[in-house]
Motif scaffolding. Sequence first.
Motif, PDB file in Angstrom:
ATOM      1  N   SER A  49       6.066   1.651   8.881  1.00  0.00           N
ATOM      2  CA  SER A  49       5.219   0.607   8.324  1.00  0.00           C
ATOM      3  C   SER A  49       4.002   1.260   7.663  1.00  0.00           C
ATOM      4  O   SER A  49       3.673   2.421   7.942  1.00  0.00           O
ATOM      5  N   LYS A  50       3.328   0.503   6.779  1.00  0.00           N
ATOM      6  CA  LYS A  50       2.215   1.044   6.017  1.00  0.00           C
ATOM      7  C   LYS A  50       1.060   0.053   5.995  1.00  0.00           C
ATOM      8  O   LYS A  50       1.263  -1.165   5.989  1.00  0.00           O
ATOM      9  N   LEU A  51      -0.147   0.584   5.968  1.00  0.00           N
ATOM     10  CA  LEU A  51      -1.352  -0.194   5.725  1.00  0.00           C
ATOM     11  C   LEU A  51      -2.039   0.411   4.511  1.00  0.00           C
ATOM     12  O   LEU A  51      -2.235   1.632   4.442  1.00  0.00           O
ATOM     13  N   ILE A  52      -2.399  -0.426   3.547  1.00  0.00           N
ATOM     14  CA  ILE A  52      -3.027   0.073   2.322  1.00  0.00           C
ATOM     15  C   ILE A  52      -4.261  -0.755   1.992  1.00  0.00           C
ATOM     16  O   ILE A  52      -4.199  -1.986   1.927  1.00  0.00           O
ATOM     17  N   TYR A  53      -5.377  -0.072   1.824  1.00  0.00           N
ATOM     18  CA  TYR A  53      -6.616  -0.696   1.372  1.00  0.00           C
ATOM     19  C   TYR A  53      -6.874  -0.234  -0.058  1.00  0.00           C
ATOM     20  O   TYR A  53      -7.057   0.953  -0.316  1.00  0.00           O
ATOM     21  N   ASN A  54      -6.847  -1.180  -1.002  1.00  0.00           N
ATOM     22  CA  ASN A  54      -6.970  -0.819  -2.418  1.00  0.00           C
ATOM     23  C   ASN A  54      -8.399  -0.894  -2.943  1.00  0.00           C
ATOM     24  O   ASN A  54      -8.627  -0.858  -4.145  1.00  0.00           O
ATOM     25  N   GLY A  55      -9.347  -0.980  -2.029  1.00  0.00           N
ATOM     26  CA  GLY A  55     -10.742  -1.083  -2.412  1.00  0.00           C
ATOM     27  C   GLY A  55     -11.280  -2.496  -2.316  1.00  0.00           C
ATOM     28  O   GLY A  55     -12.490  -2.701  -2.314  1.00  0.00           O
ATOM     29  N   GLU A  56     -10.366  -3.465  -2.209  1.00  0.00           N
ATOM     30  CA  GLU A  56     -10.759  -4.867  -2.100  1.00  0.00           C
ATOM     31  C   GLU A  56     -10.017  -5.589  -0.974  1.00  0.00           C
ATOM     32  O   GLU A  56     -10.600  -6.397  -0.260  1.00  0.00           O
ATOM     33  N   LYS A  57      -8.727  -5.320  -0.846  1.00  0.00           N
ATOM     34  CA  LYS A  57      -7.896  -6.024   0.125  1.00  0.00           C
ATOM     35  C   LYS A  57      -7.036  -5.036   0.896  1.00  0.00           C
ATOM     36  O   LYS A  57      -6.775  -3.923   0.430  1.00  0.00           O
TER      37      LYS A  57
END
Length: 285
Positions: A110-118
């Motif tokens: 599984s992955k968690l990604i923060y794109n700078g906003e969400k």
Amino acid sequence: MKQVLILFLAAIIIGCSPNKKTEKGTGTETSDTSKKMPVEPDGGIGDGGLSIENVFIKSIEKAHKKTEFLKHKAISFNINILFGGKEHLDGKITMLTNASKIRIDKKDESKLIYNGEKVFLCPKEANDGGARFDMFTWTYFFGLPYKLDDPGTKWELKNPRPLEGIEHQTARLTFEKDTGDSPDDWYVVYSNNENVLKAAAYIVTFGSDGDTSKAEADPHAIHYKDFKTVDGIPFATTWKFYGWTEEKGMTDKLLGEAIITDITFLDAEASLFETPENSKEITLN
């Protein structure tokens, strides 16, 4: 109080030097005297010199090679975290060195990604419990030496405290109102004679809805150990978590630990932080 005296003398020396401005992240100096560093309320030691708190911060930043660290675009590392004898997280964290974008690839794929906003979780059916905590807590602990002068931070120099039988200078970090989503958090930072950040007591108030009594009653502390250098920059590769009290400092009760391996600087790739397919947005509040 030996370290306090050293910091005090350093502040006097700096205060007698010509005013200079250092461009953040470049190390380039200019003679711009219109923008001075924060000073003490009475004008500062030496008429415009750095406050003792700022000397404390700058000394830690220098010891941890902040300028060199921020010259790199991104960094990745493997992290394995155990709490209460159970595995909490096993995976790889990739982040921009300014922490504005983050990616966590877990062993369960599984992955968690923060794109700078969400923040996004992939796949969307994966367990999202503790996603916000994992997304921002471990990267903050990793990057703490580079976050000490973030906007909204407030500092108060405290008395030295013992850590493993050695006196360490300490300072209390608090935050201005509306700073981030947990402005009621606080830290007590420990630095050794070489100005290396060795420990930090802290409370976590996120989700308390303004009632911080529970967090205040149970402070924890992170002890940074087993430092290794990567491209000349020191990183703690073992983190030990303990209880902490104002009266006794770090307790003997070991709560958990984290092992950091394979620390690697890399060029940032936009695709690393793009929203993947089959993902869902995670609410941050």
